[in-house]
Design an enzyme around this catalytic site. Sequence first.
Site, short mmCIF file in Angstrom:
data_model
loop_
_atom_site.label_atom_id
_atom_site.label_comp_id
_atom_site.label_asym_id
_atom_site.label_seq_id
_atom_site.Cartn_x
_atom_site.Cartn_y
_atom_site.Cartn_z
N LYS A 1 0.79 -1.21 0.01
CA LYS A 1 -0.05 0.02 -0.13
C LYS A 1 0.77 1.15 -0.09
O LYS A 1 1.85 1.30 0.69
CB LYS A 1 -0.96 -0.22 1.22
CG LYS A 1 -1.79 1.30 1.25
CD LYS A 1 -2.83 0.86 2.48
CE LYS A 1 -3.95 1.82 2.83
NZ LYS A 1 -4.63 1.78 3.66
N SER B 1 -9.68 1.63 3.02
CA SER B 1 -8.74 2.44 2.14
C SER B 1 -7.77 1.48 1.46
O SER B 1 -7.30 1.91 0.55
CB SER B 1 -8.02 3.62 3.12
OG SER B 1 -7.19 2.77 3.99
N SER C 1 -9.96 -1.18 7.41
CA SER C 1 -9.29 -0.67 5.85
C SER C 1 -8.44 -1.78 5.14
O SER C 1 -8.32 -1.73 4.19
CB SER C 1 -8.27 0.56 6.01
OG SER C 1 -9.34 1.77 6.07
#
Length: 516
Positions: free
Chosen positions: A138, A213, A237
Amino acid sequence: MKALLDRFAAAIDDMAGLTDYPYRDRQQAWLERLQLNLPELQAVETLAPGPELGYLEPPGAPVAGPALGSGHAAAPAAAPRGDNGLDAALDALERAGRQAGLNAFISLADEAALRRQAGQAARDAAARPLLGVPVAVKDLMAVAGFAQTNGSGGPARPAAARDAPAVARLRQAGALVIGTTNLHELAYGITSANPHFGAVANPRHPGHTPGGSSGGSAAAVAAGIVPIAVGTDTAGSIRYPAACCGVVGFKPSFDAIARDGAQTLGASLDHLGPIAASVADAALAYAVMAGQPARALRGAPLAGRRVGVPRRYFYEPLAADVAQALEAALESLRRDGAELVPVDIAGIETSAGLQFVTLCSEATELHWDRLTRHPETLGADVRVRLEVGQFLPAIWYTRAQRGRAALARAMDAALAQVDVLVTPTTRTTPAPRAATSVAIGARDYPLHTAATALTMPFNLTGLPALTLPCGADPAGLPISMQIVGARGADWHVLDVAARIETLVAGRYPAGGMPGV
């Protein structure tokens, strides 16, 4: 609730003046956002005061579990090939390029960089658990050779000189980082509709949200690009996008994986963890990132296990298809020998309020300088969320931390009676991409309420929680279940999840898309 909004309307300009916020012409946007979260705010405002200090961070606990044997977990889904596994990483890079329309990645490695990584891995005799396995990280973490954008705007950033510790451990174990994944800006949202890098698409169901997210990480795994990706989880997330994309997501105990080198959002809520094609893949990635010896998952039958089923709050309300899939999964556990034990968690209904006030306060303070100096570099949704944090009184934050302490005690009490808790991961299947609300029965709920209501309690309390696909609705949209353990019992959760994965196998296909 209107009275509370009226009080905000009357005082909001003065509060912005007190903080010397320079953009005070945005009151309408602030009030609209606050109105969306009035139920959470009212819940915290009405919490009783008390003399306790409150909840500073989850109490420390050794990350332990049952004796699971020795050696490494099961082989990753993308078994390395050749002396250093370079072929698997090159194939992953090709798949990422072929599926560029997913917007799963912000940056991709070039072939020369991958060859350098593979050469280094091959020279290190200890780099074997993940040798040659392609992974994605990420873009909220430092990855040497990649610019860390945090999914946000502003001036171009230089490439990071060194890896975050969790990433460094992956590389030391032989993993090859093929790229950094797209996300909801600053990890502050649930859709991964990024205004700077484009919206992430759900590779299984393009018309529906991939979640956020960590949407890019989940999409990269679900699309079969990589078997393992790294995410962060502040309210769900990791688990929410994994559930939306039909893969496995594991949020370990608080700080079981060091957060150094990752951009903070809510310092007392943030967790790092893997999104993976299987529980075995998640377990191996977790062991490496946490700096622990990898363990073989037994996945033994559940005979003698006490599985807690917290009906109140977690199972009410649920969309009909989700409820049906969870009941079928619970019946599979019962047939395997598990004892299903009703449990109740006192104060669980306050979770959304505790989460909102805690995260909103912490995130706004952290990003205050940028918010006041360069708000134009922020997307509209993240900007307003950061702005409203300045209007939450300190007394609410203090009450929220006291409420977290009470909730943590209630969770500990519930888990003292059982081996794990099993809940749905979300109240509905993935929403259409443009949706702002979802229907459950005859009532509409704000999307944020349905998306993370069942995941956020375990950020508040720091407990390990794993999401696992367990079914699908008639349209093929994934339904997932959540397995939760006591603080520090990360391996226990993984072991139970490995067994449950075999029990629900076939109800929804984990891992990559067919033909990818």
